[in-house]
Design a protein around this motif. Structure first.
Motif, mmCIF file in Angstrom:
data_model
loop_
_atom_site.group_PDB
_atom_site.id
_atom_site.type_symbol
_atom_site.label_atom_id
_atom_site.label_comp_id
_atom_site.label_asym_id
_atom_site.label_seq_id
_atom_site.Cartn_x
_atom_site.Cartn_y
_atom_site.Cartn_z
ATOM 1 N N ASP A 165 0.748 -1.285 0.066
ATOM 2 C CA ASP A 165 0.052 -0.010 -0.079
ATOM 3 C C ASP A 165 0.818 1.100 -0.033
ATOM 4 O O ASP A 165 0.558 2.269 -0.615
ATOM 5 C CB ASP A 165 -0.906 0.224 1.424
ATOM 6 N N ALA A 166 2.020 1.273 0.611
ATOM 7 C CA ALA A 166 2.986 2.438 0.957
ATOM 8 C C ALA A 166 3.608 2.719 -0.682
ATOM 9 O O ALA A 166 3.823 3.768 -1.149
ATOM 10 C CB ALA A 166 3.920 1.867 1.736
ATOM 11 N N ILE A 167 3.688 1.372 -1.208
ATOM 12 C CA ILE A 167 4.229 1.576 -2.784
ATOM 13 C C ILE A 167 3.231 2.242 -3.610
ATOM 14 O O ILE A 167 3.489 3.055 -4.494
ATOM 15 C CB ILE A 167 4.480 0.236 -3.223
ATOM 16 N N ALA A 168 1.883 1.566 -3.499
ATOM 17 C CA ALA A 168 0.908 2.257 -4.335
ATOM 18 C C ALA A 168 0.887 3.846 -3.945
ATOM 19 O O ALA A 168 0.401 4.554 -4.872
ATOM 20 C CB ALA A 168 -0.493 1.482 -3.848
ATOM 21 N N PHE A 169 0.973 4.147 -2.667
ATOM 22 C CA PHE A 169 0.653 5.725 -2.359
ATOM 23 C C PHE A 169 1.821 6.323 -3.131
ATOM 24 O O PHE A 169 1.491 7.626 -3.491
ATOM 25 C CB PHE A 169 0.915 5.865 -0.880
ATOM 26 N N GLY A 170 3.132 5.806 -3.055
ATOM 27 C CA GLY A 170 4.319 6.481 -3.363
ATOM 28 C C GLY A 170 4.216 6.665 -5.196
ATOM 29 O O GLY A 170 4.229 7.770 -5.602
ATOM 30 N N LEU A 171 3.573 5.805 -5.812
ATOM 31 C CA LEU A 171 3.175 5.812 -7.200
ATOM 32 C C LEU A 171 2.170 6.850 -7.310
ATOM 33 O O LEU A 171 2.081 7.753 -8.391
ATOM 34 C CB LEU A 171 2.931 4.594 -7.883
ATOM 35 N N GLU A 172 1.202 6.854 -6.544
ATOM 36 C CA GLU A 172 -0.101 7.919 -6.882
ATOM 37 C C GLU A 172 0.219 9.279 -6.713
ATOM 38 O O GLU A 172 -0.102 10.075 -7.202
ATOM 39 C CB GLU A 172 -1.154 7.406 -5.894
ATOM 40 N N LYS A 173 1.374 9.669 -5.454
ATOM 41 C CA LYS A 173 1.568 10.634 -5.162
ATOM 42 C C LYS A 173 3.104 11.143 -5.949
ATOM 43 O O LYS A 173 3.598 12.195 -5.801
ATOM 44 C CB LYS A 173 1.977 10.762 -3.732
ATOM 45 N N HIS A 174 3.435 10.346 -6.961
ATOM 46 C CA HIS A 174 4.488 10.864 -7.883
ATOM 47 C C HIS A 174 5.753 11.083 -6.868
ATOM 48 O O HIS A 174 6.553 12.021 -6.912
ATOM 49 C CB HIS A 174 4.403 12.133 -8.556
ATOM 50 N N ALA A 175 6.018 10.098 -5.948
ATOM 51 C CA ALA A 175 7.320 10.208 -5.084
ATOM 52 C C ALA A 175 8.677 10.114 -5.807
ATOM 53 O O ALA A 175 8.585 9.295 -6.720
ATOM 54 C CB ALA A 175 7.094 9.066 -3.947
ATOM 55 N N GLN A 176 9.410 10.871 -5.510
ATOM 56 C CA GLN A 176 10.892 10.873 -5.983
ATOM 57 C C GLN A 176 11.707 9.801 -5.377
ATOM 58 O O GLN A 176 12.520 9.191 -6.131
ATOM 59 C CB GLN A 176 11.508 11.876 -5.867
ATOM 60 N N ALA A 177 11.192 9.264 -4.296
ATOM 61 C CA ALA A 177 11.921 8.360 -3.544
ATOM 62 C C ALA A 177 11.202 7.567 -2.671
ATOM 63 O O ALA A 177 10.180 8.226 -2.079
ATOM 64 C CB ALA A 177 13.218 8.774 -2.831
ATOM 65 N N LEU A 178 11.229 6.123 -2.294
ATOM 66 C CA LEU A 178 10.578 5.432 -1.506
ATOM 67 C C LEU A 178 11.705 4.834 -0.693
ATOM 68 O O LEU A 178 12.705 4.065 -1.355
ATOM 69 C CB LEU A 178 9.565 4.248 -2.054
ATOM 70 N N VAL A 179 11.612 4.586 0.639
ATOM 71 C CA VAL A 179 12.563 3.755 1.569
ATOM 72 C C VAL A 179 11.779 3.060 2.307
ATOM 73 O O VAL A 179 10.949 3.359 3.001
ATOM 74 C CB VAL A 179 13.056 4.806 2.164
ATOM 75 N N LEU A 180 11.839 1.577 1.960
ATOM 76 C CA LEU A 180 11.186 0.486 2.564
ATOM 77 C C LEU A 180 11.880 -0.595 3.388
ATOM 78 O O LEU A 180 12.901 -1.046 2.952
ATOM 79 C CB LEU A 180 10.371 -0.058 1.505
ATOM 80 N N VAL A 181 11.252 -0.854 4.789
ATOM 81 C CA VAL A 181 11.816 -1.828 5.235
ATOM 82 C C VAL A 181 10.647 -2.829 5.659
ATOM 83 O O VAL A 181 9.829 -2.726 6.588
ATOM 84 C CB VAL A 181 12.429 -1.459 6.720
ATOM 85 N N PRO A 182 10.461 -3.885 4.606
ATOM 86 C CA PRO A 182 9.259 -4.658 4.736
ATOM 87 C C PRO A 182 9.172 -5.498 6.211
ATOM 88 O O PRO A 182 10.241 -5.577 6.730
ATOM 89 C CB PRO A 182 9.372 -5.572 3.657
ATOM 90 N N CYS A 183 8.119 -5.771 6.471
ATOM 91 C CA CYS A 183 8.152 -6.625 7.661
ATOM 92 C C CYS A 183 7.207 -7.930 7.383
ATOM 93 O O CYS A 183 7.693 -8.591 6.338
ATOM 94 C CB CYS A 183 7.244 -6.131 8.797
#
Length: 296
Positions: A165-183
Motif C-alpha cells: 500500500d505504501a508503494i501504491a501511495f508513492g506511485l499515486e503521489k509521484h514520489a521521487q524516492a521510496l525507502v522501505l523496510v518490509p515486515c
C-alpha cells in the motif's frame, strides 16, 4: 557510628549520553526521553537501543535524499507509513526538518492512541510541521485532504500488505524516492499454499515451498522480489541492501527506490513470468498493475 549510605549514582552528563548514542550536535535529549529511548534521568533505555539503532541507520540512507530534494528552497514532503510511535518521523524532524526550517512530515498510523500521543508530543516540542493521521495506508492514498504530491515515502516495518500500500501511495503521489523496510508478509504465501499440490505435480521448483516453513520464507523473499521488479517497471531505480546487522533484526531488508522515469520493460516481463510460474496471477494482479508498461 552510623555508616553513610552509598550515594546514588549521578545521572550521566548530557555529553556522555550523546557520545554513547552517537547523537548529532543539537539533537534533543528531551525528545529521546519523551520517546522512552532515554529514562527521565537521562540513562539509556536498553529495550529501545535496538530500535534507535535501526532508525539511525535508516536516517543515514534518507538524509542524502532529503538534502538533494530540498535544494533550491524546496519544502520537502515526507509520508511515514505505519508510523507506530513515530520514532523515525520525530528523529527525521529533529535532525533535518527543524534546522532546515521548511518541509513537512505526515505520520500515518491505524492505532488511534499512538496517533494521539504523537500529536501531543509534536505540540509539546513545537514540531508544528508534523501531522499525524489515524487511517490505514490504503485509505490515505484516496484522502482528498492530503497533498497531491509527496517527495519521499517511508515505511519502516509496515506489516504484510501495508508495504504494498505504501508503494501504491508513492506511485499515486509521484514520489521521487521510496525507502522501505518490509515486515511480516503473509498474502503471497497464503496464495502459494492454495495451489501447492497442483504445482508439486507440475514443476520440481514447487519443492522450494513444499514444507510450510519454506512456504513462508519463499513467500517473503518472492514478495520483495516482485516489489522491486514492479518499481523498476514503473520507472524507479532500485537498490536492495541490509538495514542493520542481522543480530539486531531479522526483518532487515532495505529497499530504496529513486524515480528516473525509465520504465524497464524487461522487469515488467520478468514480473509477469514469475506470477505465472508461481500461479499467482489471479491473487496478485491487483498488486502489480502493469497496464502502463508494454511487454517487450
Amino acid at each position: 557510628m552510623k555508616k553513610n549510605k552509598p550515594a546514588k549514582p549521578a545521572a550521566p552528563a548530557q555529553q556522555d549520553v550523546a557520545a554513547q548514542l552517537g547523537l548529532r550536535p543539537g539533537q534533543s535529549l528531551e525528545l529521546l526521553k519523551a520517546l522512552h529511548i532515554l529514562t527521565r534521568e537521562g540513562k539509556l533505555n536498553q529495550d529501545s537501543r535496538r530500535k534507535l539503532k535501526q532508525v539511525y541507520h535508516l536516517y543515514q540512507f534518507i538524509a542524502p535524499l532529503l538534502e538533494e530534494l530540498s535544494a533550491n528552497d524546496h519544502p520537502v514532503t515526507l509520508a511515514d507509513h505505519g508510523a507506530g510511535k513515530s520514532y523515525l518521523g520525530f528523529i527525521l524532524y529533529d535532525l533535518f526538518f527543524k534546522p532546515l526550517g521548511r518541509g513537512s512530515i505526515y505520520g500515518i498510523e491505524t492505532r488511534a492512541p499512538l496517533v494521539q500521543a504523537s500529536q501531543q508530543l509534536a505540540a509539546d516540542l513545537g514540531f508544528d510541521r508534523m501531522q499525524f493521521l489515524n487511517m490505514s495506508v490504503a485509505d490515505s492514498t484516496q484522502a482528498d485532504f492530503m497533498p497531491a504530491q509527496f517527495d519521499i515515502v517511508t515505511a519502516l516495518h509496515a506489516c504484510d500488505t501495508a508495504t504494498d500500500d505504501a508503494i501504491a501511495f508513492g506511485l499515486e503521489k509521484h514520489a521521487q524516492a521510496l525507502v522501505l523496510v518490509p515486515c511480516c508478509q503473509a498474502e503471497l504465501a497464503a496464495a502459494m499454499r492454495q495451489n501447492k499440490a497442483l504445482h508439486l505435480a507440475r514443476t520440481p521448483l514447487a519443492e522450494l515451498w513444499r514444507h510450510p516453513i519454506h512456504t513462508r520464507e519463499i513467500g517473503s523473499h518472492l514478495t520483495n522480489v516482485l516489489r522491486c521488479l514492479y518499481l523498476e517497471a514503473c520507472g524507479y531505480q532500485v537498490t536492495v541492501t541490509e538495514l542493520v546487522g542481522w543480530e539486531h533484526s531479522m526483518k532487515n531488508e532495505l529497499i530504496i527506490a529513486r524515480y528516473t522515469g525509465q520504465k524497464k520493460r524487461s522487469s515488467a516481463q520478468r514480473l509477469r513470468e514469475l506470477l505465472e510460474q508461481f500461479g499467482l496471477q489471479a491473487a496478485l494482479a491487483h498488486r502489480y498493475p502493469l497496464s502502463g508498461v508494454a511487454a517487450p
